[in-house]
Structures are given as structure tokens and as C-alpha cells.
Design an enzyme around this catalytic site. Structure first.
Site, PDB file in Angstrom:
ATOM      1  N   SER A 221       0.845  -1.195   0.000  1.00 51.66           N
ATOM      2  CA  SER A 221       0.000   0.000   0.000  1.00 51.66           C
ATOM      3  C   SER A 221       0.883   1.249   0.000  1.00 51.66           C
ATOM      4  O   SER A 221       1.720   1.405  -0.885  1.00 51.66           O
ATOM      5  CB  SER A 221      -0.961  -0.043   1.192  1.00 51.66           C
ATOM      6  N   GLU A 343      -9.080  -5.311  -4.456  1.00 49.51           N
ATOM      7  CA  GLU A 343      -8.544  -4.504  -3.363  1.00 49.51           C
ATOM      8  C   GLU A 343      -9.665  -3.833  -2.567  1.00 49.51           C
ATOM      9  O   GLU A 343      -9.605  -3.755  -1.342  1.00 49.51           O
ATOM     10  CB  GLU A 343      -7.592  -3.440  -3.918  1.00 49.51           C
ATOM     11  N   HIS A 432      -7.621  -5.608  -0.100  1.00 46.84           N
ATOM     12  CA  HIS A 432      -6.391  -4.877   0.217  1.00 46.84           C
ATOM     13  C   HIS A 432      -5.790  -5.463   1.496  1.00 46.84           C
ATOM     14  O   HIS A 432      -6.490  -5.670   2.480  1.00 46.84           O
ATOM     15  CB  HIS A 432      -6.745  -3.404   0.420  1.00 46.84           C
TER      16      HIS A 432
END
Length: 523
Positions: A221, A343, A432
Site C-alpha cells: 500500500s 482490493e 487490500h
């Protein structure tokens, strides 16, 4: 009398060690600043050293300044507890981390698979995510697992996890800061922290059994974005030899990095929220408490034009990182890059989706709507792990297509390996952070069972092989081809095992790339 003094001192040291939970005979390692005592790991062995400072606490006059090397200490420093997380605004996912936050947070943790250390093993330096506004080297926030490096280290590498200043403390730019800087730059203090941690690794990691000439930076990320910034920065040169970017790039969303002028303007707005006077505002702000500064911060993930973020400051970043990758100016190191299959799960209304598509694709919106099966078009691709059109769009523009573009650009200069991770329940998709429990071999905080052992073995095998040689392939693993512009092959890590595919979301990502080019005005 002298012997009595030494006996008392020894007893005091022993009691302090027992009080801290550290065995008095725990493993001791030398660093440039002093000795540290960690903990021996259970079978298969090794040791861990936690909370080692790599820079002085960035407080008082050091607030909003580049990191300064840690002061030396005498005796043996206990290294059995994680350092405090960096100060950050609280959101639902990081509430516990934020409650423990401190500006005195520039520490790192080291796991080594053997003790006493033998040989020179590859080093993997982990950069945590959290939008550059939250998170910690400890992990265990939201859906991420604890970033405990023991299982990954047991595969034959030295694992380091680092902390860096976040949000308003790590990315605050202001004209007064620019004026006082010898480099005429401001902002990017969190990125400078990461470079300083890599300098520490270069100088010290051999004493923990690591090879300072074989360092892989890997992050997820915002941590993956920071991997890209380090690749684009002159301050990162020579500090690492390989890079892994998991669900994040310098192109996230296709929006350009802030200019220094834009970042300074945001800083003016934040200074006003801190009630800083027109004259001597910087000195005033440096005297505020941590809580008072955080009170002026935008909320996590929000803030619009006032959100502190990386900027092209002329020092850490001398050009837009997107331009650096496009023109081949980034560090030419082997790169592994990818994303998860879903995600984000989009649950909004069609009107919100249309608005998002228009924001991302601009003049190309009509074509994009058709590719997503809207406005009379047929979906370009229907793949169960991807979810609905909204989930596809949010993953495409934030992570998948930026990864495709960066893979294509970087593959012209260095070996590049692209992946997509779809392990997990098909109906929910892989969210995610969903790959992290397999990378670290540690159950996520929302999981009810340990990650599948076979999938974990594959993921760790690829990641560790890449750290060792720059090539993820190795014995017992299905072949992972390099990304090449002609074939555009990538590896899908799926429920059925690794599968080689090509041209990930080709039509959508090609259109996204064109939208980025039109937005930036670059050919």
C-alpha cells in the site's frame, strides 16, 4: 569498596533486565551506536532485536527536520519490546496504534535466522502501509497481520521492519521550513526516515548476519508507494539492490505527486489550523504538544488540499516520480510488483461509480463506461474474483493499472516480475492487505485460521528467492516469467496455484494509461 560498587551495578543491571522481560543472557549484538540485547527465538532458532533506534527522536527543534543519527549509548540497551508507533490520527482500523503513538518512534526491528550469526544472508526491509498517515512496524491493525518476521526469516533471510514519521509529522511542508533548509526543501521527512533506516542497515546489518550488499526493500500500500519513491530518489541510490511493491505505486490513482509550491500551500493551511502567528510561526509550531499538532491534522484518508503528502521538494524527489519512471531515471534494480484481485469492494450507487470513472478517465469517460459495462456497453471482462463493475474500477485505477504501467516502464531497464493475488473466497475477493498473512506466515487479525500452509510456502518461496537473487523462481515452484512488453506475462497466485497469464486488464489499463498521459501532458 570498588568491588562492592561493581556488584551493586551488576545486580542493578540484572534486575533491570528481568523487569524488562529480557533474559540477562539474551543474544547481544553490536551496532555503531552501542550494544543491544534481544531475545532468542524458538526452533528453528535465530534471534530478534526490537525497538533499535536508527535516529534521534524528531522532537523539539528536530520536529520537521531530516533525521539525525541516533546518539551513542553506553552499556547494553534492551531490545526486547517494539518501539512506540509514530504519532498519527486515529481512524477505526488504527485506533489502538494511534493511542500508543509518539513522536519518539524512529526505531526498527531485526529478525535473524541464526544466532550467533553466520555468513551473510540476504536482507529484506519491510515498509508498512497506512496511507502514509497510519500504521506501524508492528502491524496487527485492520486486516493486516502482525509484522512478525520470524517465519519469513526462517527461510534464510534477515528481516528488518522500520518505522517512519507519518501524516502531519512526516509530510508537512511550509515556506519557513523551506527557507531554513540547507537544501531549500520541505516535506518528505517520513521518506527521509526510510532512507536513514536503510543507511543504518548498510552500516550495521552485517553484525546481525545480513549482507549489506544484498538488500531488498518491500512494502505494501503506502509502503509500496514509498518503495517507488525510494527508487525515484537520489537519496535511495546504492541503499538497496531489489524492490517489491505490493498494492501500491507512485502512480496510484493516476494523480501527479504534489509540487513543493502545492505542498507549501497545504502547509500554510495546516499552520493556520494550529493558530501559528504570521511571524515566528515555525518556532511556535515546534513548541506545540503532539496532541495539539494532531488536532490540526486532516482526518485519516481525507483532508483534500490540506492532506500532508509526499512532494517534489527538489531534494528527496527532484522530479515527479511518475516522470522518473517514464523516462527511465529510477534505480535500475530488479522489481517485483503486483496487486490483489479485489482490493476494494464497491458498494456505492451507479451515480457514484459514474462520477468516479469521470474523475479518473476525463475526456475518455465514454469509452471507460462502455468497458465497465455501463452506458450500453458490454463488460470488457467478467472474472469472479474481481467482483462488480465498481470493485473492478476501484482496483483498476488505484492499484492494478498503475502496476501494469510501472511494470511496462521498468521492464525496459531491469528484470521485472508482475503478479496478481487472488487467493481467498471468490465471493469476497482478495481484499487490500489480503496477501500479507501469506508473506509473513502470520494469521491476519480478522482471520479465524492460519493461512494455508501450501500457499504460504509458495508465496514465501517466491519472495525469498527474489530477495536472494533478483529472480523469484526456484526449485519446486511453477515458473514465473519475466514481464516483457511483447508478451506482458504475469503470474496469478490463485486458489488453484500459480498460473501464468498475459496482458492483465489490457483494454482497461491501456485506456487508463492514455488518461494519465492526457492529464499530465506527457507524450
Amino acid at each position: 569498596m570498588r568491588s562492592s560498587f561493581h556488584l551493586i551495578a551488576s545486580l542493578a543491571s540484572l534486575l533491570a533486565a528481568l523487569a524488562s522481560g529480557a533474559p540477562a543472557d539474551g543474544p547481544i549484538a553490536d551496532t555503531a551506536a552501542g550494544k543491544v540485547r534481544g531475545l532468542a527465538l524458538p526452533a528453528p532458532g535465530g534471534a530478534v532485536f526490537k525497538g533499535i533506534p536508527f535516529a534521534q527522536p524528531p522532537v523539539g527543534d528536530l520536529r520537521w527536520k531530516p533525521p539525525v543519527a541516533a546518539r551513542p549509548w553506553t552499556g547494553v540497551r534492551e531490545a526486547v519490546e517494539y518501539g512506540a508507533p509514530c504519532a498519527q490520527v486515529s481512524a477505526e482500523w488504527n485506533a489502538k496504534t494511534a493511542a500508543a503513538g509518539s513522536e519518539d518512534c524512529l526505531t526498527l526491528n531485526v529478525w535473524t535466522p541464526q544466532w550467533p550469526a553466520r555468513g551473510a544472508k540476504p536482507v529484506m526491509v519491510w515498509i508498512h502501509g497506512g496511507a502514509n498517515m497510519g500504521g506501524s512496524a508492528r502491524g496487527a491493525g485492520g486486516i493486516e497481520p502482525a509484522f512478525d518476521g520470524a517465519k519469513l526469516a526462517s527461510q534464510g533471510v534477515v528481516v528488518v521492519t522500520v518505522q517512519y514519521r507519518l501524516g502531519i509529522f512526516g509530510f508537512f511542508a511550509h515556506p519557513e521550513l523551506t527557507a531554513e533548509s540547507a537544501q531549500h526543501a520541505s516535506g518528505n521527512y517520513g521518506l527521509m526516515d526510510l532512507a536513514a533506516s536503510l543507511q543504518w542497515v548498510k552500516a550495521n546489518i552485517a553484525r546481525f548476519g545480513g549482507d549489506p550488499r544484498n538488500v531488498t526493500i518491500f512494502g505494501q500500500s503506502a509502503g509500496a508507494m514509498d518503495v517507488g519513491y525510494l527508487m525515484a530518489s537520489p537519496l535511495g541510490r546504492g541503499l538497496f539492490q531489489r524492490a517489491i511493491a505490493q498494492s501500491g505505486t507512485v502512480l496510484i490513482g493516476g494523480h501527479p505527486t504534489l509540487t513543493l509550491t502545492q505542498a507549501e500551500e497545504a502547509g500554510r493551511g495546516l499552520a493556520a489550523k494550529m493558530n501559528a502567528p504570521a511571524a515566528g510561526g515555525l518556532a511556535y509550531m515546534r513548541k506545540l504538544s503532539t496532541a495539539e499538532v494532531l488536532k490540526a491534522s486532516p482526518p485519516y484518508g481525507g483532508g483534500g488540499p490540506l492532506r500532508p503528502a509526499p512532494d517534489v521538494d527538489g531534494y528527496f524527489l527532484t522530479k515527479s516520480p511518475a516522470e522518473v519512471f517514464e523516462t527511465g531515471g529510477q534505480a535500475a534494480v530488479p522489481l517485483m510488483i503486483g496487486n490483489n484481485g479485489r482490493e476494494w469492494n464497491f458498494t456505492g450507487q451507479p451515480e457514484a461509480l459514474r462520477k468516479g470513472i469521470a474523475g479518473a478517465f476525463g475526456p475518455l469517460t465514454e469509452q471507460a463506461l462502455k468497458l465497465y459495462g455501463m452506458e450500453g456497453g458490454a463488460p470488457v471482462e467478467s472474472y469472479p474474483p474481481y467482483g462488480n463493475a465498481g470493485s473492478q474500477f476501484s482496483t483498476d485505477t488505484s492499484f492494478r493499472c498503475p502496476s501494469v504501467l510501472i511494470a511496462g516502464q521498468h521492464s525496459r531497464h531491469a528484470p521485472t516480475y508482475q503478479y496478481e493475488f487472488t487467493v481467498g473466497p471468490v465471493e469476497k475477493g482478495t481484499p487490500h492487505s489480503g496477501e500479507l498473512q501469506y508473506v509473513f506466515g502470520v494469521r491476519g487479525v480478522q482471520e479465524t485460521a492460519d493461512p494455508d500452509a501450501v500457499q504460504t510456502q509458495r508465496v514465501q518461496g517466491y519472495w525469498v528467492n527474489f530477495a536472494k537473487s533478483g529472480d523469484p523462481n526456484g526449485s519446486g515452484l511453477p515458473k514465473w516469467p519475466k514481464y516483457e512488453s511483447t508478451k506482458r506475462e504475469y503470474l496469478e497466485l490463485s486458489n488453484e496455484g500459480p498460473v501464468v497469464k498475459s496482458d492483465l486488464r489490457g483494454k482497461v489499463c491501456a485506456l487508463f494509461g492514455e488518461a494519465v498521459r492526457q492529464r499530465t501532458g506527457r507524450p
